[in-house]
Design a protein around this motif. Structure first.
Motif, mmCIF file in Angstrom:
data_model
loop_
_atom_site.group_PDB
_atom_site.id
_atom_site.type_symbol
_atom_site.label_atom_id
_atom_site.label_comp_id
_atom_site.label_asym_id
_atom_site.label_seq_id
_atom_site.Cartn_x
_atom_site.Cartn_y
_atom_site.Cartn_z
ATOM 1 N N LEU A 206 -22.738 7.478 -41.348
ATOM 2 C CA LEU A 206 -23.442 6.909 -40.197
ATOM 3 C C LEU A 206 -23.773 5.425 -40.378
ATOM 4 N N THR A 207 -24.224 5.043 -41.583
ATOM 5 C CA THR A 207 -24.582 3.634 -41.802
ATOM 6 C C THR A 207 -23.409 2.687 -41.553
ATOM 7 N N PRO A 208 -22.178 2.977 -42.033
ATOM 8 C CA PRO A 208 -21.064 2.069 -41.746
ATOM 9 C C PRO A 208 -20.756 1.894 -40.272
ATOM 10 N N VAL A 209 -21.054 2.915 -39.451
ATOM 11 C CA VAL A 209 -20.796 2.758 -38.016
ATOM 12 C C VAL A 209 -21.967 2.088 -37.300
ATOM 13 N N LEU A 210 -23.169 2.180 -37.875
ATOM 14 C CA LEU A 210 -24.338 1.561 -37.252
ATOM 15 C C LEU A 210 -24.444 0.068 -37.556
ATOM 16 N N ASN A 211 -24.017 -0.340 -38.741
ATOM 17 C CA ASN A 211 -24.164 -1.745 -39.146
ATOM 18 C C ASN A 211 -23.522 -2.734 -38.166
ATOM 19 N N PRO A 212 -22.243 -2.546 -37.789
ATOM 20 C CA PRO A 212 -21.666 -3.513 -36.841
ATOM 21 C C PRO A 212 -22.348 -3.489 -35.477
ATOM 22 N N LEU A 213 -22.845 -2.323 -35.060
ATOM 23 C CA LEU A 213 -23.562 -2.241 -33.787
ATOM 24 C C LEU A 213 -24.874 -3.015 -33.861
ATOM 25 N N ILE A 214 -25.595 -2.857 -34.972
ATOM 26 C CA ILE A 214 -26.867 -3.554 -35.145
ATOM 27 C C ILE A 214 -26.669 -5.061 -35.150
ATOM 28 N N TYR A 215 -25.646 -5.517 -35.887
ATOM 29 C CA TYR A 215 -25.444 -6.960 -36.029
ATOM 30 C C TYR A 215 -24.754 -7.594 -34.825
ATOM 31 N N SER A 216 -24.104 -6.793 -33.985
ATOM 32 C CA SER A 216 -23.431 -7.365 -32.818
ATOM 33 C C SER A 216 -24.298 -7.283 -31.567
ATOM 34 N N LEU A 217 -24.878 -6.118 -31.304
ATOM 35 C CA LEU A 217 -25.667 -5.948 -30.090
ATOM 36 C C LEU A 217 -26.958 -6.748 -30.121
ATOM 37 N N ARG A 218 -27.512 -6.977 -31.320
ATOM 38 C CA ARG A 218 -28.777 -7.696 -31.443
ATOM 39 C C ARG A 218 -28.579 -9.170 -31.821
ATOM 40 N N ASN A 219 -27.335 -9.648 -31.750
ATOM 41 C CA ASN A 219 -27.055 -11.026 -32.143
ATOM 42 C C ASN A 219 -26.334 -11.741 -31.009
ATOM 43 N N LYS A 220 -26.989 -12.742 -30.439
ATOM 44 C CA LYS A 220 -26.424 -13.438 -29.282
ATOM 45 C C LYS A 220 -25.158 -14.204 -29.635
ATOM 46 N N ASP A 221 -25.102 -14.775 -30.845
ATOM 47 C CA ASP A 221 -23.914 -15.538 -31.240
ATOM 48 C C ASP A 221 -22.689 -14.632 -31.317
ATOM 49 N N VAL A 222 -22.868 -13.438 -31.869
ATOM 50 C CA VAL A 222 -21.750 -12.498 -31.992
ATOM 51 C C VAL A 222 -21.318 -11.985 -30.630
ATOM 52 N N THR A 223 -22.273 -11.609 -29.785
ATOM 53 C CA THR A 223 -21.915 -11.124 -28.444
ATOM 54 C C THR A 223 -21.242 -12.223 -27.619
ATOM 55 N N ARG A 224 -21.695 -13.473 -27.789
ATOM 56 C CA ARG A 224 -21.068 -14.592 -27.080
ATOM 57 C C ARG A 224 -19.619 -14.777 -27.553
ATOM 58 N N ALA A 225 -19.410 -14.704 -28.863
ATOM 59 C CA ALA A 225 -18.051 -14.849 -29.400
ATOM 60 C C ALA A 225 -17.158 -13.703 -28.955
ATOM 61 N N LEU A 226 -17.723 -12.487 -28.876
ATOM 62 C CA LEU A 226 -16.937 -11.324 -28.439
ATOM 63 C C LEU A 226 -16.541 -11.462 -26.973
ATOM 64 N N LYS A 227 -17.486 -11.895 -26.130
ATOM 65 C CA LYS A 227 -17.170 -12.103 -24.715
ATOM 66 C C LYS A 227 -16.110 -13.184 -24.545
ATOM 67 N N LYS A 228 -16.215 -14.233 -25.358
ATOM 68 C CA LYS A 228 -15.218 -15.308 -25.298
ATOM 69 C C LYS A 228 -13.834 -14.801 -25.664
ATOM 70 N N MET A 229 -13.771 -13.981 -26.715
ATOM 71 C CA MET A 229 -12.489 -13.428 -27.142
ATOM 72 C C MET A 229 -11.913 -12.500 -26.086
ATOM 73 N N LEU A 230 -12.763 -11.668 -25.462
ATOM 74 C CA LEU A 230 -12.294 -10.746 -24.429
ATOM 75 C C LEU A 230 -11.829 -11.495 -23.183
ATOM 76 N N ASN A 231 -12.525 -12.576 -22.834
ATOM 77 C CA ASN A 231 -12.126 -13.383 -21.670
ATOM 78 C C ASN A 231 -10.800 -14.068 -21.911
ATOM 79 N N VAL A 232 -10.608 -14.565 -23.130
ATOM 80 C CA VAL A 232 -9.325 -15.209 -23.472
ATOM 81 C C VAL A 232 -8.196 -14.189 -23.439
#
Length: 317
Positions: free
Chosen positions: A285-311
């Motif tokens: 469970l911890t390996p699947v929760l870690n990326p969710l915690i660091y991505s959903l609660r981090n504006k820089d990561v979510t911004r980079a992900l949206k940028k990548m998806l838009n591109v």
């Protein structure tokens, strides 16, 4: 008589049987599918996070470098146990050879120990960033980050090199059934027919030392961080600092809580069922929760992900 038993143990059967999780559930096929889906989520989530941090120049910062290392450890950590467990369930086998058991034990000890020290390095990074922002580029330069990360891997490897050979050289002349879904040290030690009390005491002291040093660093770092956040004049700065630190603290609590239960609580608190549930928590469970915690609660990561998806979804010119 003891010599005869010992010889029979070492010249006869040398493999083990993993009882596993599925024997504890009424619908093992459903559990197998759920674990497989979680495994794929952990692999994809951590891999995407690693690629995202590598490709986006705005994420080339010490904090994200450590998150990359954490994601790499999580990918390897879940891959050590889950594929073997799922294949055994599909093929209807439970055997694991002594060399495979030793290798599995070494890898999970190495990765678990490395993650313990890496979380301490991440706490120190947040302490320097929040409490000493002007000196941050100097105190956390690229060389220091590489040193902290490589030290985490090295210390974790030492944990595996010390505990694995000793554990696997004990004579096993009882049942060869490991009451677990992988070769965890406490579960394997229960099969030994020799007196392991001294080794268990030394292992306990080793684990206390390994956990005490990082816990001291983490608690000290966050004590200073909370004091600094309290003194900040800007509400936005306080909110941003607290959001970053709370994500890291969630990961620390998840991982350290399970580690303390497994290696520091007396055996009277342990049962095979509880041990397997706790192990599921920190190995699956911890390996699947870690990326969710660091991505959903981090504006820089979510911004980079949206940028990548838009591109990626942009129409061709």
């Amino acid at each position: 008589m003891e010599n005869t038993t010992w010889v029979a143990n070492h010249t006869g059967r040398s493999d083990f049987d993993l009882v596993g999780l599925f024997s504890q559930f009424k619908y093992p096929a459903l559990l197998c599918v759920v674990i497989f889906v979680v495994f794929l989520m952990a692999l994809s989530g951590n891999t995407i996070l690693i690629l995202l941090i590598h490709c986006d120049v705005h994420l080339h910062k010490p904090m994200y470098f450590f998150i990359t290392q954490l994601s790499l450890m999580d990918v390897m950590y879940i891959s050590v146990t889950v594929p073997k467990m799922l294949m055994d369930q599909v093929m209807g086998v439970k055997h694991i050879s002594a060399p495979e058991c030793g290798m599995q034990m070494f890898l999970y000890l190495m990765l678990g120990g490395s993650e313990v020290f890496l979380l301490a390095a991440m706490a120190y990074d947040r302490y320097v960033a929040i409490c000493h922002p002007l000196h941050y580029p100097v105190l956390m330069n690229h060389r220091v980050c590489l040193l902290l990360a490589s030290s985490s891997w090295f210390l974790g490897s030492m944990d595996g090199f010390v505990l694995t050979p000793v554990t696997m050289t004990f004579p096993f002349c009882r049942s060869r059934e490991i009451q677990h879904f992988f070769c965890e040290v406490p579960a394997v030690m229960k099969l030994s027919c020799s007196d392991t009390s001294l080794y268990e005491t030394l292992m306990y002291l080793c684990c206390v030392l390994m956990l005490l040093i990082p816990v001291t660093i983490i608690s000290s770092s966050y004590s200073f961080i909370l004091f600094t956040i309290h003194r900040m004049n800007s509400a936005e700065a306080r909110k941003k600092a607290f959001a970053t630190c709370s994500s890291h603290m969630m990961v620390v609590i998840l991982f350290y809580g399970a580690s303390i239960y497994t290696y520091m609580l007396p055996t009277s608190y342990h049962t095979p069922e509880k041990d397997m549930i706790v192990s599921v928590f920190y190995t699956i469970l911890t390996p699947v929760l870690n990326p969710l915690i660091y991505s959903l609660r981090n504006k820089d990561v979510t911004r980079a992900l949206k940028k990548m998806l838009n591109v990626g979804s942009a129409p061709p010119p």
